[in-house]
Design a protein around this motif. Structure first.
Motif, PDB file in Angstrom:
ATOM      1  N   HIS A   1       0.869  -1.179   0.000  1.00 22.41           N
ATOM      2  CA  HIS A   1       0.000   0.000   0.000  1.00 22.41           C
ATOM      3  C   HIS A   1       0.906   1.229   0.000  1.00 22.41           C
ATOM      4  O   HIS A   1       2.073   1.155   0.377  1.00 22.41           O
ATOM      5  CB  HIS A   1      -0.902  -0.027   1.250  1.00 22.41           C
ATOM      6  N   THR A   2       0.378   2.372  -0.381  1.00 23.04           N
ATOM      7  CA  THR A   2       1.171   3.605  -0.432  1.00 23.04           C
ATOM      8  C   THR A   2       1.771   3.975   0.920  1.00 23.04           C
ATOM      9  O   THR A   2       2.792   4.652   0.970  1.00 23.04           O
ATOM     10  CB  THR A   2       0.318   4.787  -0.949  1.00 23.04           C
TER      11      THR A   2
ATOM     12  N   LEU B   1       0.310   2.087  -8.854  1.00 16.88           N
ATOM     13  CA  LEU B   1       1.119   3.299  -8.999  1.00 16.88           C
ATOM     14  C   LEU B   1       2.500   3.021  -9.574  1.00 16.88           C
ATOM     15  O   LEU B   1       3.051   3.840 -10.299  1.00 16.88           O
ATOM     16  CB  LEU B   1       1.235   4.004  -7.650  1.00 16.88           C
TER      17      LEU B   1
ATOM     18  N   GLN C   1       3.511  -1.095  -6.004  1.00 16.76           N
ATOM     19  CA  GLN C   1       2.880  -0.174  -5.055  1.00 16.76           C
ATOM     20  C   GLN C   1       1.483   0.153  -5.577  1.00 16.76           C
ATOM     21  O   GLN C   1       1.312   0.481  -6.757  1.00 16.76           O
ATOM     22  CB  GLN C   1       3.687   1.111  -4.908  1.00 16.76           C
TER      23      GLN C   1
ATOM     24  N   ASP D   1      -2.544   1.943  -4.642  1.00 16.16           N
ATOM     25  CA  ASP D   1      -3.412   2.800  -3.834  1.00 16.16           C
ATOM     26  C   ASP D   1      -4.727   2.040  -3.696  1.00 16.16           C
ATOM     27  O   ASP D   1      -5.678   2.266  -4.440  1.00 16.16           O
ATOM     28  CB  ASP D   1      -3.623   4.148  -4.527  1.00 16.16           C
TER      29      ASP D   1
ATOM     30  N   GLU E   1      -7.148   0.351  -0.554  1.00 16.02           N
ATOM     31  CA  GLU E   1      -7.355   0.259   0.897  1.00 16.02           C
ATOM     32  C   GLU E   1      -7.293  -1.184   1.383  1.00 16.02           C
ATOM     33  O   GLU E   1      -7.947  -2.053   0.799  1.00 16.02           O
ATOM     34  CB  GLU E   1      -8.695   0.881   1.272  1.00 16.02           C
TER      35      GLU E   1
END
Length: 179
Positions: free
Chosen positions: A116-117, A162, A172, A174, A176
């Motif tokens: 996750h970011t 991303l 990576q 984005d 949740e």
């Protein structure tokens, strides 16, 4: 037909022979390529027979109904075609077309860790599939260090994915973690 000794990492699976087609040695083919007829872009296929990759020249290939059929050199009757049922079709990875910098083959993404970011490890790419209409989905399974034991399905689209770093073995996203 010839036997080829190749390391697994040098081979890319493009589909499989499903069963025989007719009585003249043709086989039905299930292609993983997009479009499916791209499997015919390769004049020779490697078939994994008893754990060894053997090279077969493709004499002819064409769409048939909703699938594909092919005639392979040295496969001249139904019995020889039936013997190839459920056999993987591959080519040397070096024969695959070069991709643009931001494109990747699915086999390159399998096994990559997905973050996750905010740095949380969501898991590892188990597989990818096309959900229809050109939408690809990553199936992410838990692995050592992941935030939980859930399996996630994450769309492989630019707004969510991303970055992909093949050298670091990670993606990576984005996305949740609660989804």
């Amino acid at each position: 037909m010839s036997t080829q000794h190749a390391a697994e990492q040098d081979i890319t699976v493009l589909g499989k022979v499903t069963t025989a087609f007719g009585v003249k040695g043709w086989v039905k083919v299930y292609s993983y390529t997009d479009p499916m007829t791209s499997i015919f872009d390769y004049p020779s296929w490697l078939l994994n027979i008893d754990g060894q990759w053997r090279s077969y020249k493709v004499r002819d290939g064409k769409p048939q109904g909703k699938g594909l059929v092919a005639a392979l050199e040295g496969v001249n009757d139904r019995d020889a075609a039936v013997a190839l049922s459920q056999i993987e079709i591959a080519v040397p990875t070096s024969e695959l077309p070069e991709l643009d910098e931001d494109e990747h083959y699915w086999f390159q993404l399998q096994g990559l860790k997905v973050f996750h970011t905010d740095g949380q490890l969501l898991g590892q790419v188990k597989e990818l599939f096309d959900s229809g209409g050109g939408n690809q989905v990553m199936v992410i399974s838990s692995c050592a260090g992941s935030i939980d034991s859930r399996q996630r399905m994450v769309p492989f689209v630019g707004a969510i994915v991303l970055s992909v770093d093949l050298d670091e073995g990670q993606i990576q996203v984005d996305w949740e973690p609660d989804f």
